[in-house]
Design an enzyme around this catalytic site. Sequence first.
Site, mmCIF file in Angstrom:
data_model
loop_
_atom_site.group_PDB
_atom_site.id
_atom_site.type_symbol
_atom_site.label_atom_id
_atom_site.label_comp_id
_atom_site.label_asym_id
_atom_site.label_seq_id
_atom_site.Cartn_x
_atom_site.Cartn_y
_atom_site.Cartn_z
ATOM 1 N N LYS A 114 28.788 43.047 34.274
ATOM 2 C CA LYS A 114 27.993 42.338 35.283
ATOM 3 C C LYS A 114 26.638 41.894 34.739
ATOM 4 O O LYS A 114 26.119 40.860 35.142
ATOM 5 C CB LYS A 114 27.784 43.211 36.538
ATOM 6 C CG LYS A 114 29.035 43.317 37.388
ATOM 7 C CD LYS A 114 28.706 43.797 38.782
ATOM 8 C CE LYS A 114 29.944 43.868 39.647
ATOM 9 N NZ LYS A 114 29.705 44.441 40.954
ATOM 10 N N LYS A 198 40.341 39.554 35.858
ATOM 11 C CA LYS A 198 40.509 40.149 37.184
ATOM 12 C C LYS A 198 40.287 39.105 38.277
ATOM 13 O O LYS A 198 39.407 38.259 38.137
ATOM 14 C CB LYS A 198 39.460 41.257 37.318
ATOM 15 C CG LYS A 198 39.773 42.324 38.308
ATOM 16 C CD LYS A 198 38.707 43.397 38.278
ATOM 17 C CE LYS A 198 37.388 42.895 38.796
ATOM 18 N NZ LYS A 198 36.380 43.921 39.065
ATOM 19 N N LYS A 201 35.599 37.881 43.374
ATOM 20 C CA LYS A 201 34.841 37.106 44.364
ATOM 21 C C LYS A 201 33.952 36.079 43.699
ATOM 22 O O LYS A 201 33.615 35.065 44.278
ATOM 23 C CB LYS A 201 33.898 38.045 45.124
ATOM 24 C CG LYS A 201 34.563 39.059 45.990
ATOM 25 C CD LYS A 201 33.529 40.095 46.427
ATOM 26 C CE LYS A 201 34.135 41.071 47.394
ATOM 27 N NZ LYS A 201 33.213 42.144 47.782
HETATM 28 P P1 AMP Z 1 34.267 45.094 45.758
HETATM 29 O O1 AMP Z 1 34.634 43.774 46.299
HETATM 30 O O2 AMP Z 1 33.813 45.037 44.328
HETATM 31 O O3 AMP Z 1 33.371 45.875 46.638
HETATM 32 O O4 AMP Z 1 35.629 45.912 45.702
HETATM 33 C C1 AMP Z 1 36.210 46.506 46.831
HETATM 34 C C2 AMP Z 1 37.496 47.205 46.458
HETATM 35 O O5 AMP Z 1 38.463 46.248 46.000
HETATM 36 C C3 AMP Z 1 37.338 48.220 45.319
HETATM 37 O O6 AMP Z 1 38.145 49.361 45.613
HETATM 38 C C4 AMP Z 1 37.884 47.504 44.120
HETATM 39 O O7 AMP Z 1 38.428 48.380 43.153
HETATM 40 C C5 AMP Z 1 38.983 46.639 44.744
HETATM 41 N N1 AMP Z 1 39.228 45.427 43.940
HETATM 42 C C6 AMP Z 1 38.365 44.404 43.699
HETATM 43 N N2 AMP Z 1 38.939 43.446 42.928
HETATM 44 C C7 AMP Z 1 40.214 43.861 42.685
HETATM 45 C C8 AMP Z 1 41.321 43.316 41.965
HETATM 46 N N3 AMP Z 1 41.248 42.133 41.359
HETATM 47 N N4 AMP Z 1 42.487 44.019 41.943
HETATM 48 C C9 AMP Z 1 42.581 45.223 42.580
HETATM 49 N N5 AMP Z 1 41.584 45.793 43.272
HETATM 50 C C10 AMP Z 1 40.402 45.135 43.329
#
Ligand code: AMP
Length: 333
Positions: A114, A198, A201
């Site tokens: 990041k 990956k 967002k």
């Molecule tokens: P965040 O949007 O970073 O707060 O992530 C929220 C949840 O979504 C966390 O448990 C992450 O591990 C999961 N997550 C985010 N991106 C992915 C992805 N591409 N594949 C699987 N899990 C994800």
Amino acid sequence: MSKKIFSGVQPTGNLHLGNFLGAIKNFVDLNKEKENECIFCVVDLHAITIKQDKGQLQNNIRETAATFIASGIDPNKSIIFNQSKVQAHAEGSWILSCMSPMGWLNRMTQFKEKAGKDKEKASVGLYIYPILMASDILLYDTTHVPVGEDQKQHLELTRDIAQKFNKDFNCEDFLKVPEPLIKKKFSRIMSLKDGLKKMSKSDPSDLSRINLTDTKDDIINKIKKAKTDSFAIPSEEHDLIDRPEAVNLLGIYSSISNQTLVKTLEEFGGKNFSDLKKDLAEVLTNKISPISDEIKKLINDKGYLDNILKQGASKAEEIAGKKIREMKKIIGF
Ligand code: AMP
Ligand code: TRP
């Protein structure tokens, strides 16, 4: 055995299929198990480690809560709240940061990703972000943390921090050492445009992800345009080596359909990607469109969402407030 579940999602907009399959779908299943106590947090303090627009942040907090509910989390059974409303999270984070060695944080790969090339310009908040996450988890005596694969290292750090606190202050078992709940399969959903990246967002290409607010037509179009390779779909798993886009699309199909990859390969082995894409678009629209419709309905009802978040914060405050008071006593305050 009953589990104490805690997990968090950042209100940074564009919640996508990776968030759903990696995390939120599992929250829903855990919420359904009668004996579990579940807490799902909209981690807005984590969100500001990267600059956020004020009005947008407000909307994203509500939209994240709406996504939890629209996906099937029952706010009467689980606690849903936003982190900044419960002071103990920030306070716990400070205390834990005073006993976490920098060497442990320097290992965190997500910070390196990041922060990018110019680490000097990254915020200190982004650097200590995993400690705030440890505080979130440890304040609730959490036993299990459902997350996607990318959070594994942060959970290992949380476990180390809990053990160090208990040892440093001679209070065995005060902070509970939580277990990660990371699915063995399909816990890392990749970009539709690059099977090695990956799904995220922050990817500038909207075609790289299926957003949970996408329309049916968006989904069909994005799957149509998803990257593939020029070979047919194999029948055996070992023939998927070095074919990341094929693995990803077959994985998404399997995960959404709640079936094994072996079963999906039985279904599509020998067929073309156009066949898989047609069926994939169908299972995705069947699953995502009702959620998307419900999110859009719920975000128009600000009063309802604010009330859920308020009630959730009050219940969370009771648990975390008690723990932080005990923690402060242990330290000598
Ligand atoms: P965040 O949007 O970073 O707060 O992530 C929220 C949840 O979504 C966390 O448990 C992450 O591990 C999961 N997550 C985010 N991106 C992915 C992805 N591409 N594949 C699987 N899990 C994800
Ligand atoms: N760091 C997590 C992510 O980016 C979000 C998060 C914050 C979290 N606090 C948490 C996840 C506590 C699980 C438990 O995805």
